[in-house]
Structure formats: C-alpha cells, structure tokens
Design an enzyme around this catalytic site. Structure first.
Site, PDB file in Angstrom:
ATOM      1  CB  THR A   1      -0.882   0.056   1.257  1.00  0.00           C
ATOM      2  OG1 THR A   1      -0.012   0.175   2.388  1.00  0.00           O
ATOM      3  CG2 THR A   1      -1.722  -1.201   1.410  1.00  0.00           C
TER       4      THR A   1
ATOM      5  CD  GLU B   1      -5.062  -2.449   2.124  1.00  0.00           C
ATOM      6  OE1 GLU B   1      -5.420  -1.990   1.014  1.00  0.00           O
ATOM      7  OE2 GLU B   1      -4.576  -1.744   3.019  1.00  0.00           O
TER       8      GLU B   1
ATOM      9  CE  LYS C   1     -14.717  12.700  12.293  1.00  0.00           C
ATOM     10  NZ  LYS C   1     -13.305  12.484  11.978  1.00  0.00           N
TER      11      LYS C   1
ATOM     12  CD1 TRP D   1     -19.010  13.452  10.676  1.00  0.00           C
ATOM     13  CD2 TRP D   1     -18.974  11.522   9.545  1.00  0.00           C
ATOM     14  NE1 TRP D   1     -18.453  12.504  11.485  1.00  0.00           N
ATOM     15  CE2 TRP D   1     -18.423  11.316  10.829  1.00  0.00           C
ATOM     16  CE3 TRP D   1     -19.045  10.455   8.653  1.00  0.00           C
ATOM     17  CZ2 TRP D   1     -17.955  10.068  11.236  1.00  0.00           C
ATOM     18  CZ3 TRP D   1     -18.588   9.223   9.058  1.00  0.00           C
ATOM     19  CH2 TRP D   1     -18.041   9.027  10.345  1.00  0.00           C
TER      20      TRP D   1
HETATM   21  P1  ADP Z   1      -3.308   3.591  -1.254  1.00  0.00           P
HETATM   22  O1  ADP Z   1      -4.255   4.588  -0.716  1.00  0.00           O
HETATM   23  O2  ADP Z   1      -2.379   3.055  -0.263  1.00  0.00           O
HETATM   24  O3  ADP Z   1      -2.724   4.018  -2.554  1.00  0.00           O
HETATM   25  P2  ADP Z   1      -5.091   1.909  -2.683  1.00  0.00           P
HETATM   26  O4  ADP Z   1      -4.534   2.293  -3.999  1.00  0.00           O
HETATM   27  O5  ADP Z   1      -5.401   0.524  -2.413  1.00  0.00           O
HETATM   28  O6  ADP Z   1      -4.114   2.287  -1.589  1.00  0.00           O
HETATM   29  O7  ADP Z   1      -6.308   2.858  -2.374  1.00  0.00           O
HETATM   30  C1  ADP Z   1      -7.523   2.407  -1.902  1.00  0.00           C
HETATM   31  C2  ADP Z   1      -8.387   3.560  -1.535  1.00  0.00           C
HETATM   32  O8  ADP Z   1      -8.584   4.435  -2.657  1.00  0.00           O
HETATM   33  C3  ADP Z   1      -9.775   3.170  -1.131  1.00  0.00           C
HETATM   34  O9  ADP Z   1      -9.810   2.719   0.196  1.00  0.00           O
HETATM   35  C4  ADP Z   1     -10.528   4.475  -1.354  1.00  0.00           C
HETATM   36  O10 ADP Z   1     -10.352   5.377  -0.289  1.00  0.00           O
HETATM   37  C5  ADP Z   1      -9.858   5.056  -2.557  1.00  0.00           C
HETATM   38  N1  ADP Z   1     -10.642   4.740  -3.752  1.00  0.00           N
HETATM   39  C6  ADP Z   1     -10.420   3.787  -4.667  1.00  0.00           C
HETATM   40  N2  ADP Z   1     -11.345   3.825  -5.643  1.00  0.00           N
HETATM   41  C7  ADP Z   1     -12.190   4.832  -5.344  1.00  0.00           C
HETATM   42  C8  ADP Z   1     -13.372   5.389  -5.953  1.00  0.00           C
HETATM   43  N3  ADP Z   1     -13.856   4.933  -7.094  1.00  0.00           N
HETATM   44  N4  ADP Z   1     -13.974   6.406  -5.322  1.00  0.00           N
HETATM   45  C9  ADP Z   1     -13.500   6.911  -4.161  1.00  0.00           C
HETATM   46  N5  ADP Z   1     -12.398   6.443  -3.551  1.00  0.00           N
HETATM   47  C10 ADP Z   1     -11.750   5.419  -4.128  1.00  0.00           C
END
Ligand code: ADP
Length: 548
Positions: free
Chosen positions: A189, A334, A445, A450
């Site tokens: 990640t 994940e 917040k 929210w």
């Molecule tokens: P990192 O944040 O470590 O780069 P990821 O690439 O796995 O890890 O990111 C996952 C996160 O990206 C999700 O938990 C979410 O917050 C955000 N995310 C992914 N796709 C979307 C989407 N279509 N809309 C909003 N948020 C998204």
C-alpha cells in the site's frame, strides 16, 4: 450420516494456467508494447508463454527457489508481463514496486520483502545504481533490455541483460503444479500513514479475482476486445488485467512510460483499443489533449475509472462528448483490488438520463466474491437506505486476512464473521449500490455533522474553469472543522473565489458549501495518482478561514 463428497478433479488454480490457455487458444492474438526506447514492439500470447518459460529457467539458474521474491521496477510492457508469469508460475513471488515512490521508500519496501532479484526498465538505471548499496538482499540485478541497449559501464557489479538471460534457455520447462494458496505476488500500500504494508496474493485469490474481473458487470473483457491498461502493472497488478486479458484471449496493448495525452491517444487509435482502465488523473491529461486538438476516439468504447472518485463531470465529458462509457469502480490494494463497479440493472432501463447518471456516479455494486457492510462506530451494521453513512467493511477470498509480516490482524468481528475495515466511509442504497463519501481520515467534521469532501470536489470539478479540485478540513473555532476548497484553474481560465462558491448554491445544502477557496498551481499527488490530502492539510495548516 457422512456427507457425500463431490467427485470432481482436484486441480489447483495456478496462474501459469492462464498463459498456457492463452498460448493454446489465442496463440496469434497480439501483445503490443510501446517500449522505453520509443518504438513499438509486437508479439503474441504463444511467444510470450514460451519466453516466460525461458525466463523461469533463467531465474532457476540464478539460484531462485520456491518462495523467493523477484521485484520489478517497470512500466507496462511485454517483458514485465513475461516476468509476471515466469515468476509466479515457477513458485516465486512477484513484487511490483512503484517507481514513483521516494527512493528511501523503495529501498524500505525491497528490504522488507527481502527481494532476491530486481528486474528494471532502462528508465530506472540511475535510480537503481543509487539504491543498490542500500539493497543488501538483492543478489541479481536484471536490466530489462537487449545487448544493444546495455550500458557500457555501471556501478552495479554483475548487471545482467534480460534478453541474454532469456536467449540462453531452451524453453523446455513444464510449469509446476503446487498448492494454490502459495503466494504469487506482493503489492505494498502506498502508506499515506506510517510505513507501507504488504498485501500478499495467492494463486487461488488471483485466479478467482481474474474470473470475477472478466464478468460482464465487472470489467467485461472478451476475446473481441483490444485492452489497454493505463493503470500501471505496479498499481495493484494493473487491476487484474494482466490476468483477465489472457483468460479471455483479448489483444493487449501496453503504453510503457508514454502516459502523456498525445502518446496515449495515438496508441488508442493506432491499435484500435476498445477498452481501457486508469485513475482519474490520467484521464484529465488525455481529455485535455483530445479536446484541445479537436480529436475523436474512433474505437474506444468504454473505460474503467477508479482508484479515487471519478468526478461526474469527467464521466459526462467522456460519455456525452466522446461516446465512451465510463465504469466507475472502487477497490484497494488489500482487495486485489476489485470491490464494486457501477453498472445498471434491468429495472433501471426506463429511467431518464439524469436518474441513470446518479446511479452510475456511485462506486457501484459488489462483484460476486466480495461481501460488504457499513458499520456505526460500535460496529453495528447500518441500514442500506442510501442515506446512513458508516465504516465500510468487506470480506471475500481475494481480500487480505493479514498483512505481510503482520503481527496483529486488521480484521473486525461482526456477527461472528471476520471483516476487513477499508477505512472508507460509505452509504449503500436498497439496490446495493455503494457510494463512498470519504476516507474516514478525510471527512470534514463540521459542528457534529459530517461533510463529504468527495461530494464537494465533484461539484467543483463540474465548473468549466476548474482543472482539478480538492476539499480539505480546515480548523474552525466554532464548528471544529470547515471545508476549504483548493483549486487548480484550467490554463487561461479566469474565475474568482466568489464565483466558485456561488456555483455550489442550489447544488448542495448551504451549510456544506466550503468557507473559502485557495488557488494553487498544482495539487500534490501520491505515487498512484491520488490527491495527497495529508500533505495538503499540512500545507494549509495555518490557513485562516474568513468565517473563523
Ligand atoms: P493507497 O491509498 O495506499 O494508494 P489503494 O490504492 O489501495 O491504496 O487505495 C484504496 C483507496 O482508494 C480506497 O480505500 C478508497 O479510499 C480510494 N478509492 C479507490 N477507488 C475509489 C473510488 N472509485 N472512489 C473513491 N475512492 C476510491
């Protein structure tokens, strides 16, 4: 009474079976790559499978044994694809590293994974030369090029040539069968908070995920498609496309490092690409190029956009101006990464355009294989009414149970079952369409209520003068936090803060309208193209809102 057992063959789900299938049934279907060197390379599934076998032999000759990690620092291209299959197929573990991370992070990740071999594109030679002294676990450095492009000299002792390794083998190699739960690849990640964490995928999880990815209500891949993943192979395995494409036997087109609007457009048109996938930021560049040059897409039918929220304005441009269907998707490292995709149901067929749009702008419904819940702060499930927003948790066979080397499980228990907390806050409507309102650390917040930063960003992005927008929480003496809109204007566009704030009126409840606008020339992005809210909040820590 004893159960009656099924009488089916026990065949472990092996990643190598995908490329064997493609080599047999789509032998001459093309794999086209734009190389680092700038030229276009053409091969097919048959030759790719053969070269993957040769590379597996070469890796064994280098002394790699089951479980060893082979890292890559590479763009999307045929050699990277061969590495995917040679490595996982021969019981090694493919660790794709994001080259856009800071060098110290790259070294940290390579050391954490204890990578034994590092394969890298020519682009990254200077970076790897700099990093090599801090990578004690790496025994072999493989430059992904041919003899003609090997450097005369390098500070890396024993730098190997990829083509040389492949050429020296005869390909007489049988893909082994082993436990399908064996690790196949690792992705870290991006670690916006703390050190990056590794997600370790298995052959089984990768195959189940690839099946699900190919489904019509998912990425909808078929042998009739020409598929160009803009999303890098180091970003959660290019969202499964290197696996789902051979599964269906489609033509694969890889952009290499050439990700600017012009290069992408030329590749889309030149290779008659029908389907693509990428994060919103790459589409910003491509759309700008196509609009400025008054061009059209002649073959592109649809694209998946995810990784961060796809602004509805971007969907409208792609669909209304260019006739390209946008499939909004949500997932995470994940989760391998696919979780949800927004596609309509039969019952929506008669809805008017606006009602359809509002469904398709959500993050969508789960793919079979993923289950989800939204929870309140006491881990009690919330109703699927499209209104209640809660912490989104998921479970399924391609969702991690633990992080690599994780000492404590990240899972939460709900009704006796284990769920993975995504860190996202979402609503789910009665039809199962999930909508992310925020990452839990990004929600604003305000006076006990929210405010969704994503919703405000989506509105700002619809303003014609806005190139990119981010909304962050700003300290407020009365309300705790209030939204601040940070905007990058389009080149030559002129707009005032007042005009932008007025644009929100009637589009959202008055109390949710941002208190202020800050104009910047650029927003900070993470290595996977997301807006770095943490950095932005830091940057505007001292910002005084006019309402404060
Ligand atoms: P990192 O944040 O470590 O780069 P990821 O690439 O796995 O890890 O990111 C996952 C996160 O990206 C999700 O938990 C979410 O917050 C955000 N995310 C992914 N796709 C979307 C989407 N279509 N809309 C909003 N948020 C998204």
């Amino acid at each position: 009474m004893a159960s009656l057992m099924g009488q089916m063959m026990q065949m472990p789900l092996m990643i190598s079976s995908l490329i064997v299938h493609a080599a047999r049934h789509s032998a001459d279907t093309e794999i086209v790559s734009k190389r680092v060197e700038g030229d276009i390379h053409r091969t097919d599934w048959k030759h790719t499978e053969l070269r993957a076998r040769k590379l597996a032999q070469a890796l064994a000759r280098l002394g790699c044994t089951a479980g060893d990690r082979v890292a890559t620092l590479a763009w999307n291209g045929y050699r990277h694809l061969e590495i995917y299959y040679a490595v996982s197929g021969s019981e090694l573990v493919c660790h794709t590293i994001n080259p856009r991370l800071f060098p110290e992070q790259i070294a940290w990740i390579a050391n954490d994974a204890a990578d034994k071999v590092l394969c890298f594109d020519l682009t990254f030679l200077p970076l790897v030369e700099k990093l090599a002294p801090s990578l004690p676990s790496i025994k072999h450095y493989v430059l992904m090029t041919d003899w003609a492009h090997m450097p005369q000299q390098s500070t890396i002792a024993n730098l190997r040539c990829y083509e040389d390794l492949v050429d020296n083998e005869n390909g007489e190699y049988a893909w082994p069968e082993f436990d399908e739960n064996t690790a196949s690849s690792i992705c870290y990640t991006s670690g916006t908070t703390g050190n990056p964490k590794g997600a370790v995928y298995s052959h089984r999880s990768t195959l189940l995920h690839a099946y699900a990815a190919a489904l019509p209500d998912s990425l909808d891949c078929s042998a009739k498609d020409v598929i160009l993943p803009v999303v890098p192979m180091f970003h959660v395995n290019a969202w499964s496309l290197p696996y789902a494409v051979p599964l269906v036997g489609a033509k694969l087109v890889m952009p290499g490092p050439h990700l600017d609007g012009k290069s992408l457009y030329e590749l889309f048109e030149g290779e008659k690409v029908t389907f693509s996938a990428g994060v919103p930021t790459v589409w910003l560049g491509l759309i700008n190029y196509v609009q400025q040059n008054k061009l059209r897409f002649t073959s592109l039918k649809r694209t998946v956009i995810g990784g961060s929220a796809c602004p509805p304005a971007m969907m409208r441009t792609l669909e209304d101006e260019f006739g390209v269907e946008v499939i909004h998707a949500w997932g995470m490292t994940e989760m391998s990464p696919l979780g949800t995709l927004a596609k309509l149901k039969t019952k929506h067929a008669e809805l008017d355009a606006a009602a359809k749009h509002s469904i398709l702008e959500k993050q969508g419904r789960v793919v079979y294989g993923v289950d989800m819940l939204i929870l309140d702060d006491n881990d009690k499930p919330l109703p699927w009414d499209g209104k209640a927003a809660g912490n989104l948790v998921v479970r399924g066979p391609w969702i991690i149970e633990n992080y690599y080397k994780g000492e404590t499980s990240p899972l939460v228990t709900v009704n006796g079952q284990q769920w993975f907390p995504t860190g996202d806050v979402a609503t789910i409507d009665p039809d199962g369409y999930m909508q992310i309102t925020d990452r839990s650390k990004d929600v604003i917040k305000s006076g006990g209520e929210w405010i969704s930063s994503i919703e405000l960003e989506n509105i700002a992005m619809a303003h014609p003068a806005v190139h990119e927008a981010a909304v962050i929480a700003c300290r407020h003496p009365m309300c705790d936090e209030r939204p601040l809109l940070v905007v990058v204007k389009k080149p030559s566009a002129d707009v005032t803060a007042q005009e932008l704030l007025a644009f929100f009126e009637g589009r959202i409840a008055k109390w949710q309208i941002p208190d202020d606008v800050a104009f910047v020339s650029e927003l900070p992005h993470t290595a996977t193209g997301k807006i770095q809210k943490l950095k932005l909040r830091e940057q505007f820590k001292e910002h005084r809102l006019p309402t404060a």
